[in-house]
Design a protein around this motif. Structure first.
Motif, PDB file in Angstrom:
ATOM      1  N   ASP A 418       0.862  -1.179   0.000  1.00 21.18           N
ATOM      2  CA  ASP A 418       0.000   0.000   0.000  1.00 21.18           C
ATOM      3  C   ASP A 418       0.900   1.231   0.000  1.00 21.18           C
ATOM      4  N   PRO A 419       0.824   2.091  -1.037  1.00 22.10           N
ATOM      5  CA  PRO A 419       1.765   3.212  -1.114  1.00 22.10           C
ATOM      6  C   PRO A 419       1.562   4.266  -0.036  1.00 22.10           C
ATOM      7  N   VAL A 420       0.414   4.257   0.625  1.00 23.67           N
ATOM      8  CA  VAL A 420       0.135   5.251   1.664  1.00 23.67           C
ATOM      9  C   VAL A 420       0.548   4.730   3.034  1.00 23.67           C
ATOM     10  N   THR A 421       0.086   3.507   3.374  1.00 18.01           N
ATOM     11  CA  THR A 421       0.392   2.955   4.695  1.00 18.01           C
ATOM     12  C   THR A 421       1.744   2.261   4.747  1.00 18.01           C
ATOM     13  N   ARG A 422       2.301   1.910   3.588  1.00 18.09           N
ATOM     14  CA  ARG A 422       3.557   1.173   3.491  1.00 18.09           C
ATOM     15  C   ARG A 422       3.484  -0.183   4.174  1.00 18.09           C
ATOM     16  N   ARG A 423       2.324  -0.786   4.094  1.00 16.91           N
ATOM     17  CA  ARG A 423       2.143  -2.157   4.592  1.00 16.91           C
ATOM     18  C   ARG A 423       1.857  -3.067   3.405  1.00 16.91           C
ATOM     19  N   GLU A 424       2.354  -4.309   3.502  1.00 19.82           N
ATOM     20  CA  GLU A 424       2.165  -5.246   2.407  1.00 19.82           C
ATOM     21  C   GLU A 424       0.677  -5.527   2.197  1.00 19.82           C
ATOM     22  N   CYS A 425       0.260  -5.536   0.946  1.00 23.61           N
ATOM     23  CA  CYS A 425      -1.140  -5.746   0.610  1.00 23.61           C
ATOM     24  C   CYS A 425      -1.500  -7.228   0.733  1.00 23.61           C
ATOM     25  N   PRO A 426      -2.743  -7.519   1.077  1.00 20.73           N
ATOM     26  CA  PRO A 426      -3.193  -8.922   1.070  1.00 20.73           C
ATOM     27  C   PRO A 426      -3.277  -9.425  -0.370  1.00 20.73           C
ATOM     28  N   PRO A 427      -3.387 -10.746  -0.553  1.00 16.49           N
ATOM     29  CA  PRO A 427      -3.493 -11.294  -1.912  1.00 16.49           C
ATOM     30  C   PRO A 427      -4.687 -10.714  -2.659  1.00 16.49           C
ATOM     31  N   ALA A 428      -4.606 -10.741  -3.978  1.00 19.49           N
ATOM     32  CA  ALA A 428      -5.676 -10.274  -4.861  1.00 19.49           C
ATOM     33  C   ALA A 428      -6.023  -8.804  -4.625  1.00 19.49           C
ATOM     34  N   THR A 429      -5.003  -8.025  -4.291  1.00 23.91           N
ATOM     35  CA  THR A 429      -5.186  -6.591  -4.051  1.00 23.91           C
ATOM     36  C   THR A 429      -4.113  -5.822  -4.811  1.00 23.91           C
ATOM     37  N   VAL A 430      -4.524  -4.725  -5.424  1.00 23.87           N
ATOM     38  CA  VAL A 430      -3.588  -3.890  -6.168  1.00 23.87           C
ATOM     39  C   VAL A 430      -2.820  -2.990  -5.208  1.00 23.87           C
ATOM     40  N   GLY A 431      -1.524  -2.873  -5.408  1.00 25.69           N
ATOM     41  CA  GLY A 431      -0.690  -1.993  -4.612  1.00 25.69           C
ATOM     42  C   GLY A 431       0.534  -1.574  -5.401  1.00 25.69           C
ATOM     43  N   GLU A 432       1.421  -0.824  -4.758  1.00 26.72           N
ATOM     44  CA  GLU A 432       2.636  -0.387  -5.428  1.00 26.72           C
ATOM     45  C   GLU A 432       3.650  -1.533  -5.456  1.00 26.72           C
ATOM     46  N   ILE A 433       4.386  -1.633  -6.547  1.00 26.09           N
ATOM     47  CA  ILE A 433       5.387  -2.675  -6.726  1.00 26.09           C
ATOM     48  C   ILE A 433       6.691  -2.225  -6.073  1.00 26.09           C
ATOM     49  N   TRP A 434       7.131  -2.958  -5.054  1.00 28.99           N
ATOM     50  CA  TRP A 434       8.397  -2.701  -4.361  1.00 28.99           C
ATOM     51  C   TRP A 434       9.368  -3.833  -4.685  1.00 28.99           C
ATOM     52  N   VAL A 435      10.660  -3.508  -4.755  1.00 28.50           N
ATOM     53  CA  VAL A 435      11.642  -4.458  -5.267  1.00 28.50           C
ATOM     54  C   VAL A 435      12.890  -4.487  -4.398  1.00 28.50           C
ATOM     55  N   GLN A 436      13.419  -5.684  -4.191  1.00 27.36           N
ATOM     56  CA  GLN A 436      14.777  -5.903  -3.695  1.00 27.36           C
ATOM     57  C   GLN A 436      15.515  -6.729  -4.739  1.00 27.36           C
ATOM     58  N   SER A 437      16.718  -6.300  -5.132  1.00 29.62           N
ATOM     59  CA  SER A 437      17.448  -7.013  -6.172  1.00 29.62           C
ATOM     60  C   SER A 437      18.869  -6.491  -6.256  1.00 29.62           C
ATOM     61  N   ASP A 438      19.776  -7.351  -6.722  1.00 30.75           N
ATOM     62  CA  ASP A 438      21.136  -6.915  -7.026  1.00 30.75           C
ATOM     63  C   ASP A 438      21.156  -5.962  -8.218  1.00 30.75           C
ATOM     64  N   CYS A 439      20.052  -5.923  -8.957  1.00 29.78           N
ATOM     65  CA  CYS A 439      19.959  -5.049 -10.121  1.00 29.78           C
ATOM     66  C   CYS A 439      19.559  -3.628  -9.750  1.00 29.78           C
ATOM     67  N   VAL A 440      19.065  -3.408  -8.534  1.00 30.48           N
ATOM     68  CA  VAL A 440      18.639  -2.069  -8.132  1.00 30.48           C
ATOM     69  C   VAL A 440      19.846  -1.146  -8.112  1.00 30.48           C
ATOM     70  N   ALA A 441      19.727  -0.026  -8.805  1.00 29.11           N
ATOM     71  CA  ALA A 441      20.839   0.908  -8.929  1.00 29.11           C
ATOM     72  C   ALA A 441      21.150   1.589  -7.602  1.00 29.11           C
ATOM     73  N   ARG A 442      22.218   2.379  -7.595  1.00 31.05           N
ATOM     74  CA  ARG A 442      22.701   2.969  -6.347  1.00 31.05           C
ATOM     75  C   ARG A 442      21.894   4.185  -5.923  1.00 31.05           C
ATOM     76  N   GLY A 443      21.116   4.751  -6.799  1.00 33.98           N
ATOM     77  CA  GLY A 443      20.326   5.926  -6.457  1.00 33.98           C
ATOM     78  C   GLY A 443      20.352   6.927  -7.585  1.00 33.98           C
ATOM     79  N   TYR A 444      19.826   8.120  -7.317  1.00 35.08           N
ATOM     80  CA  TYR A 444      19.845   9.193  -8.303  1.00 35.08           C
ATOM     81  C   TYR A 444      21.074  10.077  -8.087  1.00 35.08           C
ATOM     82  N   TRP A 445      21.743  10.406  -9.159  1.00 36.78           N
ATOM     83  CA  TRP A 445      22.953  11.220  -9.122  1.00 36.78           C
ATOM     84  C   TRP A 445      22.652  12.592  -8.526  1.00 36.78           C
ATOM     85  N   ARG A 446      23.364  12.926  -7.460  1.00 40.12           N
ATOM     86  CA  ARG A 446      23.289  14.234  -6.810  1.00 40.12           C
ATOM     87  C   ARG A 446      21.876  14.576  -6.311  1.00 40.12           C
TER      88      ARG A 446
END
Length: 607
Positions: A418-446
């Protein structure tokens, strides 16, 4: 054009040089590189080390081939030639530009871009690739990227520089940049002195497309590139393959398929300019047949253009193993129609591989495996509008067809939050896609604050620790596979229900066969405490000679109402090319809204 020795004093002093050491192009052992097999090459930690190893192991194998006008070969680089060109350029640049300095890359489609980008990596410079501008808006983007990156240097070719000088030489800021034509630099003197490049060093600054806001420079490391390439290899194996691509190389999808994949997998890439494809989409398919293409990727609209232009093309597509469909919403209608149209030309339905990715994750996050027919869910649109995933019959009047983008692989983990509460959504519910991965970049420059907000998000309950990348996209997981419903900030709310901009645009585009894909922008405006739905649609003057404007707007509004259950407050017809798009063809809805509110999107007058 400034001489290269003038560069160093004009660069910002904030950059800290690292120690350099001499690197002999053939002395891989001095870099800790062991080249015993192709697997050893694939395991190397940087693109620099991998190219150096390829140059030793397969020196005469083609890395890149470029087709003039999408048809005739005009340039080719073997792995040894690629290494030699990169090392030569790096030695010349490293003489005067401190390690770690950002530089803007401005190249037309072609292999000069590949030489320059790898040369920057060899020299430890932070390349920021940008599209060569052909309009004042494009030039402003170049200035904005240079300013955001803090770069005083632009690498380009002599021809591009001459053309830009003629068109924009009098513009503010043009002469403040140091322009270097990399196709005309003299030979360096002495032994090349190049920095040691490590896996966690920044490989380049990938500026976001700008479809949802101001472009930001994503700091992509060599480790990120190698991790993403490994995940691509896991899902879409490249053994004995050939990439055929028209994608712009400065874009994240083009960068991975046009530049990184040949280096990582040791296979050739046959490339053409995006304009060659747009002018005649059949060229892409003809090149796949001619060169035995096995891997090709494109946004959904490209497959739609092929259906419009190339459905009658006499091509044999039986060599095509992976047709990645990503970078924008994957339309189930497109997936099925493309498979049906080209089945008689050897295209296997399992070749189409819907995928999802973003620059902040280097590129790929999920992808469906080749050989498996793409999947779709048929959902009740009214339920989806309130965030609930409820199946319904495919023939239901309010059905929404969502295409599976496959499952995450390797180190990637997806949560729906849930993008507002930042709690994981129950199944069959639309929410924001959050990711953990070695592919995640280091951040935005400056941009430290935005980097923390986007790249280091944490769940409110903290039961599942660690930091996550917030994608800003909405979706859900079903049987471990990802379904994307739209951008969080592009959602239009009416009477407590969410309407996704891409669904409204698709409905508008289906109102008449003459309306082309990616020709509509849907957004809302606040008026008298009421959120109005505005649809701006590009039309060809020939269409208005067949259908009066008033009739066409009514038809579009009715189609949107019937398909999505919402009545547009205004349908505005504009000339072709008026809706702003990113370099990859995505509609810029926020920019469209700004132009609409300022009166810069006037209605197309009746013929």
């Amino acid at each position: 054009m400034a001489n290269i020795p003038t560069i160093a004093w004009r660069l910002s002093r904030e950059y800290i040089s690292r120690d350099r050491r001499s690197v002999d192009g053939g002395d891989f052992a001095s870099m800790g590189v062991v080249v015993d097999s192709s697997n050893a090459v694939a395991a190397l930690g940087t693109l620099v080390a991998t190219v150096q190893a390829r140059a030793q192991e397969q020196p005469d194998d083609s890395a890149y081939v470029f087709l003039r006008d999408g048809e005739v070969e005009c340039d080719r680089l073997t792995f040894r030639q690629l290494h030699d060109a990169a090392e030569l350029l790096a030695a010349r640049l490293a003489t005067d530009i401190p390690v770690g300095s950002p530089v803007v890359l401005l190249y037309e489609a072609g292999l000069q871009f590949h030489r320059a980008l790898l040369g920057c990596m060899y020299a430890g410079l932070l390349a920021a690739p940008v599209k060569v501008p052909h309009s004042r808006v494009g030039w402003e983007r170049v200035r904005a990227v240079a300013s955001d990156a803090g770069s005083a240097v632009v690498l380009t070719t002599a021809d591009v520089h001459a053309g830009l000088t003629e068109r924009y030489g009098a513009e503010p800021g043009f002469d403040e940049l140091v322009w270097i034509a990399t196709d005309g630099l003299p030979q360096p003197a002495g032994t090349p002195q190049l920095p040691a490049v490590g896996p966690d060093d920044i490989a380049l600054l990938q500026y976001t497309s700008g479809s949802t806001g101001t472009p930001k420079g994503v700091m992509v490391s060599h480790r990120n590139f190698r991790a993403n390439a490994a995940e691509i290899e896991e899902v879409w194996p490249t053994d004995g393959g050939t990439v055929v691509s028209w994608l712009p190389s400065f874009h994240d999808m083009g960068l991975l398929f046009n530049f990184v994949m040949p280096i990582s997998s040791g296979i050739p890439a046959v490339l053409m300019a995006p304009e060659a494809f747009i002018r005649r989409p059949a060229r892409w398919l003809e090149a796949i047949e001619k060169f035995g293409g096995t891997h090709a990727a494109a946004p959904n609209f490209a497959y739609e253009l092929c259906l419009l232009d190339a459905a009658k093309a006499e091509v044999d597509l039986s060599s095509w193993r992976v047709a990645v469909n990503g970078a924008e919403p994957v339309r189930w209608r497109t997936v099925t129609r493309f498979a049906e149209a080209f089945a008689s030309r050897g295209f296997d339905p399992g070749t189409m591989s819907p995928a999802y990715g973003l620059a902040e994750n280097t590129l790929k996050l999920t992808g469906s495996r080749p050989g498996e027919a793409p999947k779709a869910l048929h959902l009740a649109g009214a339920e989806l509008g309130v965030g609930r995933v409820t199946p319904c019959p495919p023939s239901d009047p309010g059905v929404v067809h969502l295409t599976s983008c496959g499952a995450p692989q390797g180190s990637s983990v997806i949560l729906i939050v849930d993008p507002v509460t930042r709690r994981e959504c129950p199944p069959a519910t639309v929410g924001e896609i959050w990711v953990q991965s070695d592919c995640v970049a280091r951040g935005y420059w400056r941009r430290p604050a935005e980097s923390v907000e986007t790249f280091r998000a944490r769940l409110a309950d903290a039961e599942r620790g660690g930091e996550y990348l917030r994608t800003g996209d909405l979706g859900f997981l079903q049987d471990g596979e990802l379904y994307v419903t739209g951008r969080w900030k592009d959602v239009i709310v009416r009477s407590g229900r969410n309407y996704y901009a891409q669904d409204l645009e698709l409905a508008a585009e289906s109102a008449d066969p003459a309306l082309r894909p990616s020709c509509a922008a849907a957004f809302s405006v606040e008026r008298q405490e009421y959120e109005e739905l505005i649809l701006v649609v590009e039309v060809d003057g020939r269409l208005l000679r067949r259908i009066p404007a008033a009739e066409l707007t009514t038809r579009i509004a009715s189609r949107v109402h019937d398909a999505c259950g919402i009545q547009p407050d205004e349908v505005r017809l504009v000339r072709r090319g008026r809706i702003p798009k990113t370099s990859s063809g995505k509609v810029q809805r926020r920019r469209s809204r700004e132009l609409y509110l300022t009166g810069a999107l006037p209605s197309l007058p009746a013929p």
